[in-house]
Write an enzyme that holds these catalytic residues in place. Structure first.
Site, PDB file in Angstrom:
ATOM      1  N   GLU A  21       0.836  -1.213   0.000  1.00 24.57           N
ATOM      2  CA  GLU A  21       0.000   0.000   0.000  1.00 24.57           C
ATOM      3  C   GLU A  21       0.870   1.262   0.000  1.00 24.57           C
ATOM      4  OE1 GLU A  21      -3.463   0.076   2.633  1.00 24.57           O
ATOM      5  OE2 GLU A  21      -2.828   2.039   3.349  1.00 24.57           O
ATOM      6  N   LYS A  26       3.359  14.056  -0.125  1.00 22.43           N
ATOM      7  CA  LYS A  26       2.905  15.423   0.149  1.00 22.43           C
ATOM      8  C   LYS A  26       3.604  16.468  -0.704  1.00 22.43           C
ATOM      9  CE  LYS A  26       1.084  15.204   4.714  1.00 22.43           C
ATOM     10  NZ  LYS A  26      -0.064  14.538   4.159  1.00 22.43           N
TER      11      LYS A  26
HETATM   12  C1  LIG Z   1      -7.228  -1.941   4.626  1.00 20.33           C
HETATM   13  C2  LIG Z   1      -7.746  -0.569   4.978  1.00 20.33           C
HETATM   14  C3  LIG Z   1      -7.509   0.488   4.095  1.00 20.33           C
HETATM   15  C4  LIG Z   1      -8.008   1.764   4.377  1.00 20.33           C
HETATM   16  N1  LIG Z   1      -7.756   2.781   3.501  1.00 20.33           N
HETATM   17  C5  LIG Z   1      -8.255   4.025   3.755  1.00 20.33           C
HETATM   18  C6  LIG Z   1      -8.048   5.097   2.840  1.00 20.33           C
HETATM   19  O1  LIG Z   1      -7.393   4.957   1.802  1.00 20.33           O
HETATM   20  N2  LIG Z   1      -8.554   6.315   3.151  1.00 20.33           N
HETATM   21  C7  LIG Z   1      -9.289   6.525   4.300  1.00 20.33           C
HETATM   22  O2  LIG Z   1      -9.743   7.652   4.525  1.00 20.33           O
HETATM   23  N3  LIG Z   1      -9.500   5.529   5.180  1.00 20.33           N
HETATM   24  C8  LIG Z   1      -9.006   4.284   4.935  1.00 20.33           C
HETATM   25  N4  LIG Z   1      -9.229   3.279   5.832  1.00 20.33           N
HETATM   26  C9  LIG Z   1      -9.899   3.588   7.107  1.00 20.33           C
HETATM   27  C10 LIG Z   1     -11.420   3.528   7.006  1.00 20.33           C
HETATM   28  O3  LIG Z   1     -11.927   4.505   6.126  1.00 20.33           O
HETATM   29  C11 LIG Z   1     -11.936   3.807   8.403  1.00 20.33           C
HETATM   30  O4  LIG Z   1     -11.539   2.795   9.279  1.00 20.33           O
HETATM   31  C12 LIG Z   1     -13.417   4.051   8.531  1.00 20.33           C
HETATM   32  O5  LIG Z   1     -13.647   4.609   9.829  1.00 20.33           O
HETATM   33  C13 LIG Z   1     -14.296   2.808   8.412  1.00 20.33           C
HETATM   34  O6  LIG Z   1     -14.336   2.369   7.130  1.00 20.33           O
HETATM   35  P1  LIG Z   1     -15.092   1.003   6.736  1.00 20.33           P
HETATM   36  O7  LIG Z   1     -15.000   0.941   5.271  1.00 20.33           O
HETATM   37  O8  LIG Z   1     -14.579  -0.124   7.525  1.00 20.33           O
HETATM   38  O9  LIG Z   1     -16.572   1.373   7.196  1.00 20.33           O
HETATM   39  P2  LIG Z   1     -17.885   0.532   7.451  1.00 20.33           P
HETATM   40  O10 LIG Z   1     -17.841  -0.807   6.830  1.00 20.33           O
HETATM   41  O11 LIG Z   1     -18.997   1.425   7.063  1.00 20.33           O
HETATM   42  O12 LIG Z   1     -17.851   0.339   9.013  1.00 20.33           O
HETATM   43  C14 LIG Z   1     -17.602   1.398   9.907  1.00 20.33           C
HETATM   44  C15 LIG Z   1     -18.157   1.043  11.272  1.00 20.33           C
HETATM   45  O13 LIG Z   1     -19.576   1.149  11.234  1.00 20.33           O
HETATM   46  C16 LIG Z   1     -20.215  -0.085  11.546  1.00 20.33           C
HETATM   47  N5  LIG Z   1     -21.360  -0.227  10.634  1.00 20.33           N
HETATM   48  C17 LIG Z   1     -21.340  -0.557   9.322  1.00 20.33           C
HETATM   49  N6  LIG Z   1     -22.591  -0.549   8.811  1.00 20.33           N
HETATM   50  C18 LIG Z   1     -23.411  -0.202   9.826  1.00 20.33           C
HETATM   51  C19 LIG Z   1     -24.810  -0.012   9.938  1.00 20.33           C
HETATM   52  N7  LIG Z   1     -25.626  -0.197   8.895  1.00 20.33           N
HETATM   53  N8  LIG Z   1     -25.316   0.349  11.146  1.00 20.33           N
HETATM   54  C20 LIG Z   1     -24.511   0.548  12.223  1.00 20.33           C
HETATM   55  N9  LIG Z   1     -23.175   0.363  12.180  1.00 20.33           N
HETATM   56  C21 LIG Z   1     -22.634   0.011  10.993  1.00 20.33           C
HETATM   57  C22 LIG Z   1     -19.149  -1.144  11.339  1.00 20.33           C
HETATM   58  O14 LIG Z   1     -19.373  -2.246  12.170  1.00 20.33           O
HETATM   59  C23 LIG Z   1     -17.898  -0.385  11.748  1.00 20.33           C
HETATM   60  O15 LIG Z   1     -17.783  -0.324  13.138  1.00 20.33           O
HETATM   61  C24 LIG Z   1      -8.743   1.986   5.587  1.00 20.33           C
HETATM   62  C25 LIG Z   1      -8.946   0.922   6.484  1.00 20.33           C
HETATM   63  C26 LIG Z   1      -8.460  -0.332   6.190  1.00 20.33           C
HETATM   64  C27 LIG Z   1      -8.689  -1.442   7.163  1.00 20.33           C
HETATM   65  N1  LIG Z   2      -0.732  16.100   8.719  1.00 21.50           N
HETATM   66  C1  LIG Z   2       0.559  15.982   8.750  1.00 21.50           C
HETATM   67  O1  LIG Z   2       1.238  16.148   7.798  1.00 21.50           O
HETATM   68  C2  LIG Z   2       1.197  15.637   9.993  1.00 21.50           C
HETATM   69  C3  LIG Z   2       2.479  15.192   9.922  1.00 21.50           C
HETATM   70  C4  LIG Z   2       3.079  14.849  11.075  1.00 21.50           C
HETATM   71  C5  LIG Z   2       2.401  14.964  12.253  1.00 21.50           C
HETATM   72  N2  LIG Z   2       1.139  15.406  12.265  1.00 21.50           N
HETATM   73  C6  LIG Z   2       0.431  15.504  13.513  1.00 21.50           C
HETATM   74  O2  LIG Z   2       0.949  16.617  14.190  1.00 21.50           O
HETATM   75  C7  LIG Z   2       1.195  16.269  15.527  1.00 21.50           C
HETATM   76  C8  LIG Z   2       2.638  16.536  15.857  1.00 21.50           C
HETATM   77  O3  LIG Z   2       3.431  15.656  15.151  1.00 21.50           O
HETATM   78  P1  LIG Z   2       5.017  15.780  15.044  1.00 21.50           P
HETATM   79  O4  LIG Z   2       5.530  14.433  14.722  1.00 21.50           O
HETATM   80  O5  LIG Z   2       5.401  16.882  14.170  1.00 21.50           O
HETATM   81  O6  LIG Z   2       5.420  16.210  16.451  1.00 21.50           O
HETATM   82  P2  LIG Z   2       5.355  15.508  17.874  1.00 21.50           P
HETATM   83  O7  LIG Z   2       4.073  14.852  18.148  1.00 21.50           O
HETATM   84  O8  LIG Z   2       6.579  14.733  18.009  1.00 21.50           O
HETATM   85  O9  LIG Z   2       5.401  16.824  18.722  1.00 21.50           O
HETATM   86  C9  LIG Z   2       6.476  17.787  18.573  1.00 21.50           C
HETATM   87  C10 LIG Z   2       6.640  18.541  19.853  1.00 21.50           C
HETATM   88  O10 LIG Z   2       5.534  19.440  20.010  1.00 21.50           O
HETATM   89  C11 LIG Z   2       5.035  19.334  21.323  1.00 21.50           C
HETATM   90  N3  LIG Z   2       3.620  19.673  21.289  1.00 21.50           N
HETATM   91  C12 LIG Z   2       2.571  18.851  21.046  1.00 21.50           C
HETATM   92  N4  LIG Z   2       1.424  19.542  21.113  1.00 21.50           N
HETATM   93  C13 LIG Z   2       1.767  20.826  21.385  1.00 21.50           C
HETATM   94  C14 LIG Z   2       1.029  22.016  21.575  1.00 21.50           C
HETATM   95  N5  LIG Z   2      -0.312  22.028  21.496  1.00 21.50           N
HETATM   96  N6  LIG Z   2       1.695  23.157  21.835  1.00 21.50           N
HETATM   97  C15 LIG Z   2       3.034  23.169  21.930  1.00 21.50           C
HETATM   98  N7  LIG Z   2       3.766  22.079  21.785  1.00 21.50           N
HETATM   99  C16 LIG Z   2       3.156  20.906  21.508  1.00 21.50           C
HETATM  100  C17 LIG Z   2       5.292  17.916  21.720  1.00 21.50           C
HETATM  101  O11 LIG Z   2       5.299  17.771  23.132  1.00 21.50           O
HETATM  102  C18 LIG Z   2       6.655  17.679  21.109  1.00 21.50           C
HETATM  103  O12 LIG Z   2       7.652  18.137  21.952  1.00 21.50           O
HETATM  104  C19 LIG Z   2       0.772  14.833  15.714  1.00 21.50           C
HETATM  105  O13 LIG Z   2      -0.493  14.786  16.290  1.00 21.50           O
HETATM  106  C20 LIG Z   2       0.718  14.290  14.330  1.00 21.50           C
HETATM  107  O14 LIG Z   2      -0.247  13.311  14.115  1.00 21.50           O
HETATM  108  C21 LIG Z   2       0.533  15.748  11.169  1.00 21.50           C
END
Ligand SMILES: Cc1cc2nc3c(=O)[nH]c(=O)nc-3n(C[C@H](O)[C@H](O)[C@H](O)COP(=O)(O)OP(=O)(O)OC[C@H]3O[C@@H](n4cnc5c(N)ncnc54)[C@H](O)[C@@H]3O)c2cc1C
Ligand SMILES: NC(=O)c1ccc[n+]([C@@H]2O[C@H](COP(=O)([O-])OP(=O)(O)OC[C@H]3O[C@@H](n4cnc5c(N)ncnc54)[C@H](O)[C@@H]3O)[C@@H](O)[C@H]2O)c1
Length: 675
Positions: A21, A26
């Protein structure tokens, strides 16, 4: 033959196969570097198919299609495009499916995505459009619209799904009936959430295979496996995925947690053992056995694991001479989807041997312990060539190459492969394809509406937001939308300064205190191999009101401070200003600055710089940081006070990152910002 189920059906009964996968990188440099990496991985590792992730709510739509195009058409890899269905318009779903079809993609992983923010879906939908609330709605929709053209996969969770969808709590038993429904609605294969608890997986697969509905008797079930790339990353990812880390595994990781290289090696051992245990479970069901790997766009650990477990299929003799003719694609950023016929004119690939009895013998062995050369300067041909192509002056790359220590080693991928030592986090290496992501699912607050409201309530004024940030600093709430975790212990010594900033409405999202040469085994600040010393420059990243930013900008660019700080700032409109671009105060505009803010000095090694802040990574992150305001706003009802407040606030702030160079005067940055 590009449908996954057809390919699996064509394998010998005892065959094993695997999928890899990837997520859309970015940065442009990350994308260019992933192209080279994918070529290398496809030739050396030979996955049966690859997956391309989709940002929840369509946040990566264009980039995901671009990457899928690269995989399917340029590299000729059987590609499975992930597609989510909540919080985006039906038009977007339709476009994605049409794009996939035009590219010759025959496989879709049909997902829900983030829990639906219902009122948002309806707003831009014409009446009569489909309702997408669960993944099953997407499965049904694809079947209705495309018949059997697409092979459809669905997600499953050996330890239960954990985003609060079920008021009763998280468990596989709660999910089971819905999984049955998804399969009966037309799913062709199942891929699981990552897990480390083999007992949970055993129960999951056994329950499915013996289910009275018979729905799972022969359906391919691919266990999801994530190589362990670093201690902090795996703990964070496991927490986000609600995957239990068994005590035995944690004990092994805890024993080496300060040393990233050892963590990776122990990780290869752990994953290889997990695969052996899964083999034993899978041997109870006849037919080919599949595995799915979450690569996080990294290549080394996965290649060691595949070699160690002998999962890499052999190259049949009749295929050795075949030269793959790549299908040309548009350059990155210039998306062009050829409108080809449904069956596509993509040259069919020769089938490959995935028989367990015909595995390739590694020419170099499979033990990473013997092959990691630590601490060589990262004059990596891949980075240099493609980074230049991506528009970065060679000179600045060489500067980085001299300071960045990337461990190189051989293996199935050869000497060109790299570990990407520090790709993750916002301040990792922006050239890495893996930069800046923890799951590849794009911008998300990673929780349901209920969970978000219970953490942050219904903010009505800017002062309510001050409170949320202050409470996070004090440890009274476990997350803010920009930081899913409690503060690290290193932040405790600057807590009062952070609190003071947040109280005046300068909302901090990341920071670090200065450190001047503490031992590498220091309980709070230590990292890396033994007998070293670690250093840090202080920095802080925060949202600041526009009016305050004007004043602070003058202070930062004053004669007194300009040589002492670097800063990067941008707003929601994409306006950008930095200490490199100020001019005007006597300092000439210089090349883009690169700030090593954490570095370590270790016996017998070049200096290691795991955390670097520079314009390219700041820009990539700041775009997302502003999108997170909008994500948070969606938690609240359309037109509600909280929604309006959060959207307005996102528009009026700058995100600023300030680095103070005087790491000897550990209080300097905090005096500058709080006085
Ligand atoms: C292999 C894998 C790849 C993934 N890739 C991505 C990705 O590319 N991008 C991304 O954004 N996310 C991705 N995810 C995360 C996924 O989108 C999230 O986990 C999301 O919260 C649930 O997706 P699902 O398809 O399992 O949902 P669903 O199958 O809809 O299930 C979600 C939850 O709702 C419950 N549920 C389902 N139908 C009902 C119903 N009718 N009534 C009540 N409850 C129900 C299920 O039991 C489950 O707890 C991935 C997850 C996996 C495991
Ligand atoms: N979207 C993205 O591209 C992206 C990428 C990396 C991390 N993140 C998210 O950003 C967060 C930080 O990730 P990271 O790996 O850069 O750093 P990290 O989690 O290692 O944190 C960096 C430092 O910032 C401090 N910190 C955390 N929250 C703070 C706050 N509210 N104010 C001041 N300091 C704070 C932490 O204690 C640590 O010392 C995580 O939650 C992560 O999931 C997002």
């Amino acid at each position: 033959m590009d449908k996954i189920t057809d390919k699996v059906a064509a394998l010998p009964a005892d065959a094993e196969y695997f999928s890899l996968e990837f997520f859309p990188p970015k940065t442009q440099m990350g994308f260019s570097n992933l192209r080279v990496r994918l070529q290398r991985m496809e030739r050396a590792l030979r996955p049966l198919f690859v997956n391309v992730t989709w940002g929840a709510g369509g946040s990566t739509a264009q980039k995901s299609i671009e990457l899928a195009e690269l995989c399917q058409r340029e590299l000729g890899l059987t590609t499975c495009l992930h597609l989510t269905c909540t919080n985006m318009s039906q038009a977007m779903i339709d476009q994605a499916l049409e794009d996939a079809r035009a590219l010759g993609i025959r496989n879709i992983l049909a997902l829900r995505g983030d829990p639906p923010r219902a009122e948002y879906r309806d707003a831009d939908e014409p009446t009569g459009s489909e309702e997408f609330t669960w993944a099953i709605d997407l499965v049904k929709y694809i079947r209705k619209k495309y018949g059997s053209y697409f092979c459809i996969g669905v997600a499953a969770y050996p330890e239960g799904h954990g985003d609060g969808s079920h008021p009763e709590g998280q468990s596989f038993e709660h999910d089971l009936p819905y999984l049955v429904d998804k399969v009966q609605a037309g799913a062709d294969f199942i891929m699981t959430q990552l897990f480390f608890d083999i007992k949970a997986y055993e129960k999951f697969e056994t329950t499915l295979r013996n289910h009275p509905s018979g729905a799972f008797k022969t359906i391919p079930i691919l266990p999801g496996l994530m190589p362990i790339q670093s201690y902090a990353m795996i703990k964070r990812t496991a927490k986000l995925s609600h995957a239990e880390m068994p005590e035995e595994i944690m004990t092994r990781l805890n024993a080496v947690k300060g040393d990233d290289e050892k963590v990776k090696m122990v990780g290869v051992d752990i994953l290889s053992e997990l695969i052996e245990q899964i083999r034993e479970i899978k041997s109870r069901t006849p037919g080919p056995k599949g595995f799915h790997f979450y690569t996080l766009n990294l290549e080394k650990s996965i290649s060691f694991i595949l070699e160690r477990t002998k999962l890499i299929p052999d190259v049949p003799e009749d295929e050795e001479a075949i030269v793959d003719e790549p299908v040309p694609v548009a350059a990155t950023g210039q998306r062009s989807i050829p409108r080809i016929s449904v069956n596509g004119n993509v040259p069919p690939r020769q089938s490959r041997s995935h028989s367990r009895t015909a595995r390739r013998q590694s020419s170099v062995g499979s033990d990473p312990h013997n092959r990691v050369i630590v601490g060589r300067a990262a004059t990596h041909p891949e980075w240099e060539a493609t980074s230049t192509e991506a528009g970065v002056p060679a000179e600045s790359i060489n500067t980085r190459a001299n300071t960045l220590a990337i461990s190189e080693g051989e293996g199935a991928l050869g000497r060109e492969a790299t570990w990407d030592d520090f790709p993750n986090g916002r301040f990792g290496d922006a050239r890495s394809p893996a930069y800046g992501e923890i799951d590849g699912y794009g911008v998300s607050i990673h929780m349901s509406v209920t969970q978000a409201v219970s953490l942050w309530g219904h903010p009505k004024t800017a002062s309510d937001i001050n409170d949320i940030f202050v409470r996070h600093i004090r440890g009274e709430i476990s997350a803010i939308p920009w930081s899913e975790e409690d503060l690290l212990p290193e932040s405790f010594i600057i807590k009062s300064s952070l609190e003071a900033m947040n109280k005046k409405g300068w909302w901090t999202v990341a920071s670090q205190p200065a450190v001047n040469g503490l031992p590498s085994n220091h309980a709070t600040f230590g990292w890396g191999p033994a007998s070293g010393f670690v250093f840090q420059k202080s920095f802080v990243e925060f949202f600041i009101p526009s009016a305050d930013w004007k004043i602070l900008y003058d202070k930062l660019t004053s004669e007194e401070n300009e040589e002492l700080v670097c800063f990067y700032a941008s707003n929601a409109n994409g306006d950008f200003v930095s200490s490199d671009t100020t001019g005007g105060t006597g300092r000439a505009t210089v090349n883009a600055s690169t700030n090593a803010v954490t570095w370590g000095v270790f016996p017998g090694k070049e200096i290691v710089t795991p955390t670097i802040i520079e314009e390219v990574s700041f820009r990539a992150w700041s775009e997302e940081a502003f999108d997170i305001w909008a994500e948070w706003a969606k938690v609240y009802g359309r037109g509600s006070d909280s929604e309006k407040l959060l959207n307005e606030i996102g528009q009026d702030r700058w995100l600023v990152n300030i680095i103070h160079h005087d790491y000897v005067d550990t209080d300097a940055l905090w005096r500058l910002l709080t006085n």
